[in-house]
Design a protein around this motif. Structure first.
Motif, PDB file in Angstrom:
ATOM      1  N   ALA A 139      54.804  62.370  24.098  1.00 26.66           N
ATOM      2  CA  ALA A 139      56.094  63.062  24.129  1.00 26.66           C
ATOM      3  C   ALA A 139      57.242  62.066  24.273  1.00 26.66           C
ATOM      4  O   ALA A 139      58.272  62.191  23.594  1.00 26.66           O
ATOM      5  CB  ALA A 139      56.119  64.076  25.266  1.00 26.66           C
ATOM      6  N   ALA A 140      57.067  61.071  25.136  1.00 28.18           N
ATOM      7  CA  ALA A 140      58.114  60.071  25.339  1.00 28.18           C
ATOM      8  C   ALA A 140      58.384  59.294  24.052  1.00 28.18           C
ATOM      9  O   ALA A 140      59.544  59.019  23.715  1.00 28.18           O
ATOM     10  CB  ALA A 140      57.728  59.124  26.472  1.00 28.18           C
ATOM     11  N   MET A 141      57.326  58.945  23.327  1.00 28.91           N
ATOM     12  CA  MET A 141      57.531  58.247  22.057  1.00 28.91           C
ATOM     13  C   MET A 141      58.231  59.154  21.051  1.00 28.91           C
ATOM     14  O   MET A 141      59.067  58.696  20.263  1.00 28.91           O
ATOM     15  CB  MET A 141      56.210  57.706  21.518  1.00 28.91           C
ATOM     16  CG  MET A 141      55.708  56.520  22.320  1.00 28.91           C
ATOM     17  SD  MET A 141      54.346  55.625  21.532  1.00 28.91           S
ATOM     18  CE  MET A 141      53.053  56.855  21.554  1.00 28.91           C
ATOM     19  N   GLY A 142      57.914  60.440  21.073  1.00 28.42           N
ATOM     20  CA  GLY A 142      58.628  61.389  20.215  1.00 28.42           C
ATOM     21  C   GLY A 142      60.110  61.426  20.555  1.00 28.42           C
ATOM     22  O   GLY A 142      60.964  61.459  19.664  1.00 28.42           O
ATOM     23  N   PHE A 143      60.421  61.388  21.853  1.00 33.93           N
ATOM     24  CA  PHE A 143      61.826  61.359  22.276  1.00 33.93           C
ATOM     25  C   PHE A 143      62.510  60.074  21.816  1.00 33.93           C
ATOM     26  O   PHE A 143      63.682  60.088  21.434  1.00 33.93           O
ATOM     27  CB  PHE A 143      61.946  61.496  23.796  1.00 33.93           C
ATOM     28  CG  PHE A 143      61.566  62.854  24.327  1.00 33.93           C
ATOM     29  CD1 PHE A 143      61.966  64.023  23.705  1.00 33.93           C
ATOM     30  CD2 PHE A 143      60.786  62.947  25.461  1.00 33.93           C
ATOM     31  CE1 PHE A 143      61.610  65.272  24.192  1.00 33.93           C
ATOM     32  CE2 PHE A 143      60.411  64.191  25.966  1.00 33.93           C
ATOM     33  CZ  PHE A 143      60.831  65.355  25.331  1.00 33.93           C
ATOM     34  N   LEU A 144      61.780  58.948  21.851  1.00 36.98           N
ATOM     35  CA  LEU A 144      62.359  57.688  21.380  1.00 36.98           C
ATOM     36  C   LEU A 144      62.703  57.777  19.892  1.00 36.98           C
ATOM     37  O   LEU A 144      63.786  57.355  19.462  1.00 36.98           O
ATOM     38  CB  LEU A 144      61.390  56.524  21.612  1.00 36.98           C
ATOM     39  CG  LEU A 144      61.167  56.076  23.046  1.00 36.98           C
ATOM     40  CD1 LEU A 144      60.051  55.022  23.109  1.00 36.98           C
ATOM     41  CD2 LEU A 144      62.444  55.533  23.670  1.00 36.98           C
ATOM     42  N   MET A 145      61.783  58.331  19.101  1.00 38.60           N
ATOM     43  CA  MET A 145      62.031  58.442  17.660  1.00 38.60           C
ATOM     44  C   MET A 145      63.216  59.369  17.389  1.00 38.60           C
ATOM     45  O   MET A 145      64.109  59.040  16.607  1.00 38.60           O
ATOM     46  CB  MET A 145      60.772  58.930  16.935  1.00 38.60           C
ATOM     47  CG  MET A 145      59.663  57.891  16.905  1.00 38.60           C
ATOM     48  SD  MET A 145      58.215  58.381  15.928  1.00 38.60           S
ATOM     49  CE  MET A 145      57.394  59.476  17.078  1.00 38.60           C
ATOM     50  N   LYS A 146      63.220  60.528  18.030  1.00 43.92           N
ATOM     51  CA  LYS A 146      64.307  61.502  17.837  1.00 43.92           C
ATOM     52  C   LYS A 146      65.611  60.966  18.409  1.00 43.92           C
ATOM     53  O   LYS A 146      66.681  61.121  17.806  1.00 43.92           O
ATOM     54  CB  LYS A 146      63.937  62.826  18.503  1.00 43.92           C
ATOM     55  CG  LYS A 146      65.007  63.894  18.436  1.00 43.92           C
ATOM     56  CD  LYS A 146      65.182  64.444  17.040  1.00 43.92           C
ATOM     57  CE  LYS A 146      65.980  65.733  17.025  1.00 43.92           C
ATOM     58  NZ  LYS A 146      67.415  65.529  17.055  1.00 43.92           N
ATOM     59  N   GLY A 147      65.533  60.313  19.566  1.00 44.98           N
ATOM     60  CA  GLY A 147      66.732  59.767  20.191  1.00 44.98           C
ATOM     61  C   GLY A 147      67.407  58.723  19.327  1.00 44.98           C
ATOM     62  O   GLY A 147      68.642  58.648  19.267  1.00 44.98           O
ATOM     63  N   ASN A 148      66.619  57.910  18.635  1.00 40.23           N
ATOM     64  CA  ASN A 148      67.192  56.913  17.739  1.00 40.23           C
ATOM     65  C   ASN A 148      67.967  57.588  16.616  1.00 40.23           C
ATOM     66  O   ASN A 148      69.062  57.150  16.263  1.00 40.23           O
ATOM     67  CB  ASN A 148      66.089  56.026  17.163  1.00 40.23           C
ATOM     68  CG  ASN A 148      66.621  55.039  16.161  1.00 40.23           C
ATOM     69  OD1 ASN A 148      67.361  54.133  16.501  1.00 40.23           O
ATOM     70  ND2 ASN A 148      66.273  55.243  14.901  1.00 40.23           N
ATOM     71  N   ILE A 149      67.424  58.654  16.070  1.00 41.73           N
ATOM     72  CA  ILE A 149      68.115  59.374  14.997  1.00 41.73           C
ATOM     73  C   ILE A 149      69.382  60.020  15.534  1.00 41.73           C
ATOM     74  O   ILE A 149      70.443  59.936  14.916  1.00 41.73           O
ATOM     75  CB  ILE A 149      67.175  60.407  14.345  1.00 41.73           C
ATOM     76  CG1 ILE A 149      66.077  59.670  13.569  1.00 41.73           C
ATOM     77  CG2 ILE A 149      67.953  61.366  13.437  1.00 41.73           C
ATOM     78  CD1 ILE A 149      64.960  60.551  13.061  1.00 41.73           C
TER      79      ILE A 149
END
Length: 162
Positions: A139-149
């Protein structure tokens, strides 16, 4: 190609895939999740092939998106002509137009996200506590990917062309 007085070779696509996660410092975001998101996974878990793979996919996906967002700025401001950008590497290696390379880079990004999801579903092979931590890690890695966008599209000072 030279950077200052130091000669640099042009990256091939396979080299780019291996190195991009480090060139964009995305590894710092994933490697700090132990502290920043309180996800204390053991070395045994981190050395698991599938955990390593989704971590690499996450890092590269962040960088692929960044390459798309930063392309115009890099081409306009870099004397290297965005040499370390997925789009320009695709243009050079596959003899594509910029527009076609952008579409190809988007497809590569999207396929990476699909691979992340598919492989992340296969990593829960540990004890219950570890699997809960892995769920948090994914989930945290998903947040990193989405957060970058989100950051790239909402911070109009950094990429005003968006």
């Amino acid at each position: 190609m030279n950077v200052g007085n130091v000669p640099c070779k042009k990256l091939h696509l396979d080299e780019y895939y291996e190195l991009r996660q480090y060139l964009g410092a995305a590894y710092l975001a994933t490697d700090s999740l132990d502290i920043t998101a309180n996800i204390p996974l053991s070395d045994e878990v981190f050395s698991d092939e599938k955990v390593q793979r989704i971590t690499q996919i996450c890092r590269n996906t962040i960088c692929f998106a960044n390459d798309l967002f930063s392309l115009g700025k890099e081409m306009a401001h870099s004397h290297l002509g965005a040499e370390f950008n997925l789009v320009t590497i695709l243009v050079r290696e596959r003899d594509l137009s910029i527009e076609s390379a952008i579409y190809e880079a988007v497809a590569i990004h999207d396929q990476s996200v699909e691979n992340f999801i598919k492989i992340s579903e296969q990593i829960y092979r540990f004890d219950e506590k570890t699997n809960r931590l892995l769920e948090k890690y994914v989930a945290a890695m998903g947040f990193l990917m989405k957060g970058n966008i989100d950051w790239s599209t909402k911070d109009i000072i950094r990429y005003p062309h968006i």
